[in-house]
Design an enzyme around this catalytic site. Structure first.
Site, PDB file in Angstrom:
ATOM      1  N   PHE A 199     -10.558   1.173  -0.489  1.00 36.87           N
ATOM      2  CA  PHE A 199     -10.633   2.639  -0.464  1.00 36.87           C
ATOM      3  C   PHE A 199     -10.976   3.244  -1.820  1.00 36.87           C
ATOM      4  O   PHE A 199     -10.403   4.249  -2.216  1.00 36.87           O
ATOM      5  CB  PHE A 199      -9.333   3.256   0.065  1.00 36.87           C
ATOM      6  CG  PHE A 199      -8.675   2.510   1.186  1.00 36.87           C
ATOM      7  CD1 PHE A 199      -9.423   2.034   2.252  1.00 36.87           C
ATOM      8  CD2 PHE A 199      -7.314   2.279   1.198  1.00 36.87           C
ATOM      9  CE1 PHE A 199      -8.815   1.341   3.299  1.00 36.87           C
ATOM     10  CE2 PHE A 199      -6.700   1.584   2.232  1.00 36.87           C
ATOM     11  CZ  PHE A 199      -7.461   1.119   3.288  1.00 36.87           C
ATOM     12  N   HIS A 200     -11.940   2.642  -2.534  1.00 36.51           N
ATOM     13  CA  HIS A 200     -12.322   3.143  -3.857  1.00 36.51           C
ATOM     14  C   HIS A 200     -13.805   3.497  -3.944  1.00 36.51           C
ATOM     15  O   HIS A 200     -14.469   3.124  -4.916  1.00 36.51           O
ATOM     16  CB  HIS A 200     -11.991   2.100  -4.936  1.00 36.51           C
ATOM     17  CG  HIS A 200     -10.553   1.787  -5.091  1.00 36.51           C
ATOM     18  ND1 HIS A 200     -10.097   0.666  -5.777  1.00 36.51           N
ATOM     19  CD2 HIS A 200      -9.444   2.438  -4.655  1.00 36.51           C
ATOM     20  CE1 HIS A 200      -8.778   0.649  -5.750  1.00 36.51           C
ATOM     21  NE2 HIS A 200      -8.353   1.699  -5.075  1.00 36.51           N
ATOM     22  N   PRO A 201     -14.386   4.211  -2.984  1.00 34.65           N
ATOM     23  CA  PRO A 201     -15.816   4.517  -3.093  1.00 34.65           C
ATOM     24  C   PRO A 201     -16.097   5.486  -4.236  1.00 34.65           C
ATOM     25  O   PRO A 201     -15.381   6.468  -4.426  1.00 34.65           O
ATOM     26  CB  PRO A 201     -16.142   5.151  -1.740  1.00 34.65           C
ATOM     27  CG  PRO A 201     -14.847   5.743  -1.280  1.00 34.65           C
ATOM     28  CD  PRO A 201     -13.790   4.798  -1.774  1.00 34.65           C
TER      29      PRO A 201
ATOM     30  N   HIS B 103     -14.532  -1.304  -4.220  1.00 31.23           N
ATOM     31  CA  HIS B 103     -13.831  -2.557  -4.453  1.00 31.23           C
ATOM     32  C   HIS B 103     -13.527  -3.215  -3.105  1.00 31.23           C
ATOM     33  O   HIS B 103     -12.765  -2.670  -2.312  1.00 31.23           O
ATOM     34  CB  HIS B 103     -12.520  -2.304  -5.211  1.00 31.23           C
ATOM     35  CG  HIS B 103     -12.718  -1.873  -6.621  1.00 31.23           C
ATOM     36  ND1 HIS B 103     -11.921  -0.924  -7.245  1.00 31.23           N
ATOM     37  CD2 HIS B 103     -13.621  -2.257  -7.558  1.00 31.23           C
ATOM     38  CE1 HIS B 103     -12.316  -0.757  -8.492  1.00 31.23           C
ATOM     39  NE2 HIS B 103     -13.353  -1.556  -8.706  1.00 31.23           N
TER      40      HIS B 103
END
Length: 540
Positions: A473-475, A298
């Protein structure tokens, strides 16, 4: 490692992040099963892992963070980004934004429609509910008494109430709970805290069971590779304080190192695209083209508005009296700004009328700064961060070399598609429309970023998005679940690595598509389901 033991286990879990903590808890419930969980980081014995605002000090700090960086991104006009990942027991749940968010029912129903049985919303909803200790529970959507504590934030702001009112004036309804399957609306985020203290996966799932005789936690130890013999994973090679050692797995090796760490370790072990492995001088143990592909994240666009006539954290931060009072509030009552998650107010809505469901998420913050880790601005302001919940751009995780301690090559591929650029432009328009409502007019908001000089034109707004965008920080997705017919599938619906025995991936990397919201709670439930499947297969 606690105590003197041999190096043979039933299950070896690589990574003590959110997924690893859940797996360690669930698999070690049977005293006849020997479980090792291996973590490259250390214990969470630093104050700032537990005070919620500590993310400001943990992010970018090698004590807590792997401190990865992306490669320069064309979609970000050539900028490279810091790419935080937790390096401590609890993983990223020890340094993240603490937001409890499941996503949308349609996210998981899409997984089921891809041919992945057992991964629909109705399948997973009992797992979301079952491990919760939720302040709203027990009710139809939430549980009580579980390990995963969820609370209402311990501080609200009149400014955020005004933003929520402005969202209502812009046609976005108010909601009290984002976690019922449809998160469209505006409301305060629920947070993973307990009485003003961060509630990480380590605190909820791992630390309470470390006294089990069959559970062994190995910290400050880096897994170099998975050992594969005759197409079966047999163990791992670990380097720690005392040098390298080999751990043997009688049943399975389970990778739970996250969307960066798990594909990196597969590649180092010779599992992945053969051409890439050959290029890095690694023997190909198993050609699997999808490893490290399908990276999704995101991208948040941080719009900043200067205001007047109402309080923000900026003004308190730069006041000696204000900072002293913040410290006193926390020390005495576990309340006040030190309990704040990075974002308090959430808004889920549609970037344009053609969207069938909410496709953008705002994280609204009563503060502003150039980037995390730097001081807050000296003027009162708030931030409207907005992200595309379901980007169509895809990136990759690759090796820079064959040295296990080297950081991987991270290319998220942000804004690579015309669709994502259009959503970015429309997202800025939505933010401007909300801020332009009557509820905020008394505070005379002035746009600082991207700034009033950026015209309301698609190309100009998309370029501005590239200038101000950063990771939230949503890999996910780099070891995706898929059918045998999918050439990019890395694991099957039971999270087994395709074409190998005794090896699974159980973390955010298995998501075929990203969920519509913050990704920590979905990762936790992937681990809950993964643990059940591992135990079921052992009994079969």
């Amino acid at each position: 490692m606690a105590g003197e033991v041999d190096d043979i286990f039933d299950y070896i879990i690589v990574g003590a992040g959110t997924a690893g903590c859940v797996l360690a808890n669930r698999l070690s419930e049977d005293p006849n099963i020997r479980v090792a969980v291996v973590e490259a980081g250390r214990r969470d014995d630093w104050l700032w892992f537990h005070i919620p605002v500590g993310y400001l000090y943990a992010t970018g700090n090698p004590r807590a963070d792997w401190c990865f960086k992306t490669e320069p991104e064309p979609g970000l006009n050539g900028r490279a980004l810091n790419y935080p990942r937790g390096k401590v027991i609890g993983g990223s749940s020890a340094i993240n934004g603490m937001i409890s968010m499941r996503g949308q029912a349609a996210d998981y129903d899409h997984w089921r429609q891809l041919g992945l049985p057992g991964w629909g919303w109705d399948d997973l909803a009992p797992l979301f509910k079952g491990n919760e200790d939720h302040f709203l529970g027990p009710n139809a959507h939430h549980g009580k008494g579980g390990e995963w504590r969820v609370e209402f934030p311990r501080m609200t702001w009149p400014l955020l109430d005004a933003v929520r009112q402005a969202a209502g004036e812009a046609g976005i309804r108010a909601v009290e709970d984002f976690n019922t399957g449809d998160n469209e609306g505006a409301g305060y985020f629920h947070v993973n805290q307990k009485r003003g203290v961060r509630w990480s996966a380590a605190r909820g799932f791992l630390k309470p069971v470390l006294d089990r005789d069959n559970l062994f936690m190995i910290t400050a130890s880096h897994v170099r590779k998975v050992l594969i013999e005759n197409r079966r994973a047999t163990g791992v090679v670990v380097t720690g304080r005392d040098g390298p050692r080999t751990l043997t797995a009688r049943r399975e090796v389970i990778l739970a190192a996250g969307a960066v760490g798990s594909p990196q370790l597969l590649l180092l072990s010779g599992v992945g695209p053969g051409e890439h492995l050959n290029d890095k001088g690694i023997d190909v143990a198993h050609h699997l083209p999808g490893v490290g592909g399908n990276l999704q994240d995101h991208l948040q666009l941080r719009l900043i508005y200067k205001i007047q006539g109402i309080g923000t954290l900026n003004t308190r931060y730069h006041s000696l009296l204000g900072r002293a009072w913040m410290g006193a509030q926390y020390a005495l009552f576990r309340r006040g700004p030190l309990t704040m998650a990075p974002s308090q107010l959430g808004i889920f809505t549609r970037s344009d009328a053609r969207q069938e469901r909410a496709n953008i998420e705002f994280h609204v913050q009563p503060l502003s700064l150039d980037k995390f880790g730097e001081p807050l601005h000296r003027f009162p302001a708030f931030t409207m961060s907005v992200c595309n919940l379901r980007p169509t751009s895809r990136g990759t995780i690759r090796l820079k070399d064959n040295v296990f301690t080297s950081a991987p090559e991270i290319r998220p591929g942000y804004l690579a598609t015309e669709e994502d650029r259009q959503v970015a432009a429309d997202s800025i328009r939505v933010a401007r429309r909300i801020v332009g409502q009557k509820a905020l007019a008394p505070y005379t908001p002035q746009e600082i970023l991207p700034g009033p000089a950026v015209p309301d034109e698609d190309s100009a707004l998309a370029r501005a998005a590239g200038d101000i965008g950063t990771t939230i920080f949503h890999p996910v997705g780099t070891a995706k679940m898929g059918l045998p017919s999918d050439p990019m599938a890395v694991v099957d619906a039971r999270l087994k690595v395709v074409g190998l025995e005794g090896l699974r991936v159980v973390d955010a990397s298995v998501m075929p598509t990203i969920t519509s919201g913050n990704t920590n709670t979905p990762t936790l439930v992937i681990a809950e389901k993964g643990a059940r499947m591992i135990l079921e297969d052992a009994r079969a």
